[in-house]
Design an enzyme around this catalytic site. Sequence first.
Site, PDB file in Angstrom:
ATOM      1  N   GLU A 121      45.967  40.117  35.663  1.00 40.63           N
ATOM      2  CA  GLU A 121      47.152  40.713  35.018  1.00 40.63           C
ATOM      3  C   GLU A 121      48.346  39.752  35.084  1.00 40.63           C
ATOM      4  OE1 GLU A 121      46.993  44.421  37.162  1.00 40.63           O
ATOM      5  OE2 GLU A 121      45.171  44.956  36.067  1.00 40.63           O
ATOM      6  N   LYS A 155      49.202  47.394  42.635  1.00 38.21           N
ATOM      7  CA  LYS A 155      49.818  46.983  41.355  1.00 38.21           C
ATOM      8  C   LYS A 155      51.234  47.589  41.243  1.00 38.21           C
ATOM      9  CE  LYS A 155      45.234  46.385  39.501  1.00 38.21           C
ATOM     10  NZ  LYS A 155      44.330  46.434  38.375  1.00 38.21           N
ATOM     11  N   GLY A 167      40.332  53.314  38.607  1.00 38.15           N
ATOM     12  CA  GLY A 167      39.194  52.830  39.391  1.00 38.15           C
ATOM     13  C   GLY A 167      37.846  53.247  38.815  1.00 38.15           C
ATOM     14  N   SER A 219      36.874  48.069  39.210  1.00 36.54           N
ATOM     15  CA  SER A 219      36.380  49.455  39.230  1.00 36.54           C
ATOM     16  C   SER A 219      35.536  49.797  40.456  1.00 36.54           C
ATOM     17  CB  SER A 219      35.591  49.766  37.949  1.00 36.54           C
ATOM     18  OG  SER A 219      36.460  49.694  36.836  1.00 36.54           O
ATOM     19  N   GLU A 251      36.648  38.920  39.939  1.00 35.60           N
ATOM     20  CA  GLU A 251      37.076  40.142  39.246  1.00 35.60           C
ATOM     21  C   GLU A 251      36.887  39.966  37.745  1.00 35.60           C
ATOM     22  OE1 GLU A 251      39.994  42.688  41.643  1.00 35.60           O
ATOM     23  OE2 GLU A 251      41.148  41.338  40.399  1.00 35.60           O
ATOM     24  N   HIS A 292      45.870  36.826  39.831  1.00 40.73           N
ATOM     25  CA  HIS A 292      45.272  38.071  39.326  1.00 40.73           C
ATOM     26  C   HIS A 292      45.265  38.031  37.801  1.00 40.73           C
ATOM     27  CE1 HIS A 292      44.642  42.257  38.346  1.00 40.73           C
ATOM     28  NE2 HIS A 292      44.140  42.406  39.569  1.00 40.73           N
ATOM     29  N   ASN A 309      44.971  46.852  46.099  1.00 44.15           N
ATOM     30  CA  ASN A 309      46.016  46.282  45.249  1.00 44.15           C
ATOM     31  C   ASN A 309      46.675  47.432  44.486  1.00 44.15           C
ATOM     32  OD1 ASN A 309      47.576  44.863  43.444  1.00 44.15           O
ATOM     33  ND2 ASN A 309      45.856  44.030  42.263  1.00 44.15           N
TER      34      ASN A 309
END
Length: 270
Positions: A109, A21, A187, A227, A177, A107, A19
């Site tokens: 976010e 982003k 990460g 992460s 997640e 997600h 992803n």
Amino acid sequence: MSKKQTKKLKRHTPLVVGNWKMNPESIGEAKKLFLEIRKSISRKTLQTYVAIAPPAVFLSELERLSPSQRVKLAAQDVFHEKTGPYTGEMSLSMFKSVGVSSVIVGHSERRALGDTDEDIQKSVEAVLKANLTAIVCVGEKIRDAQGHYFTVVETQVLSAIKGLSKSKVSQLIIAYEPIWAISKGDGKGKTATPEDAHEMKLFIQKILADFFGRKTVDKIRILYGGSVNSQNAEELFAVGQVDGFLVGGASLKPKEFISIINTVETYANT
Ligand code: PGA
């Protein structure tokens, strides 16, 4: 031990999704990154599915770089309506027309920017109706000692699958997640322990089993995200027993991302 007991549990073909982003900054950089990943996995026969979710504006150019779909394309989000006066939104048919085969939905976010459980449910329904794969993200903000985070995850899962028919579930993927584990973009944040990831996988499977029935649950992949990097992928995959990863920050570093894919590949074959 009886033959039945020793029979190896059948695992899904694992899936590793990058992803990206809101990265990288230009189409030139996106192509370079994509090609590095594609080149390295084109050299071998993989038992792992690999997908990249770039910013939508890069999709059609990247599609041309992977005609064989060795690297599949995913969308980071979608709007459930087909067409119409929805400024700034993108539909499933638009994504399909540029080679997208799966869509990340809910997600954290996006949820933080205002997506509600109801929006997410509508998107999941629309994605599956369009015969694409929905990667539904769930996860708690904090881990409290009382275990309330299980209820948070349960509510998110139940709300996302509301009204779904059993016939569509093989196109459903749940990505656990935990928000506290999502990195700031490199990460390298705090990660769930493999045991936590495994426990949550079992918990999510139980919710799905109560809803769809035991047999159906085996068709649904459960990924872990938060992460994931080349250092922790082995334990998370081997001990956590997840069916793959949703990778943010580390997917922007080709060496890291490829190392994660190679780890999954090694363990998927043992
Ligand atoms: P991260 O992001 O790997 O950078 O923690 C994961 C995600 O948000 O999907």
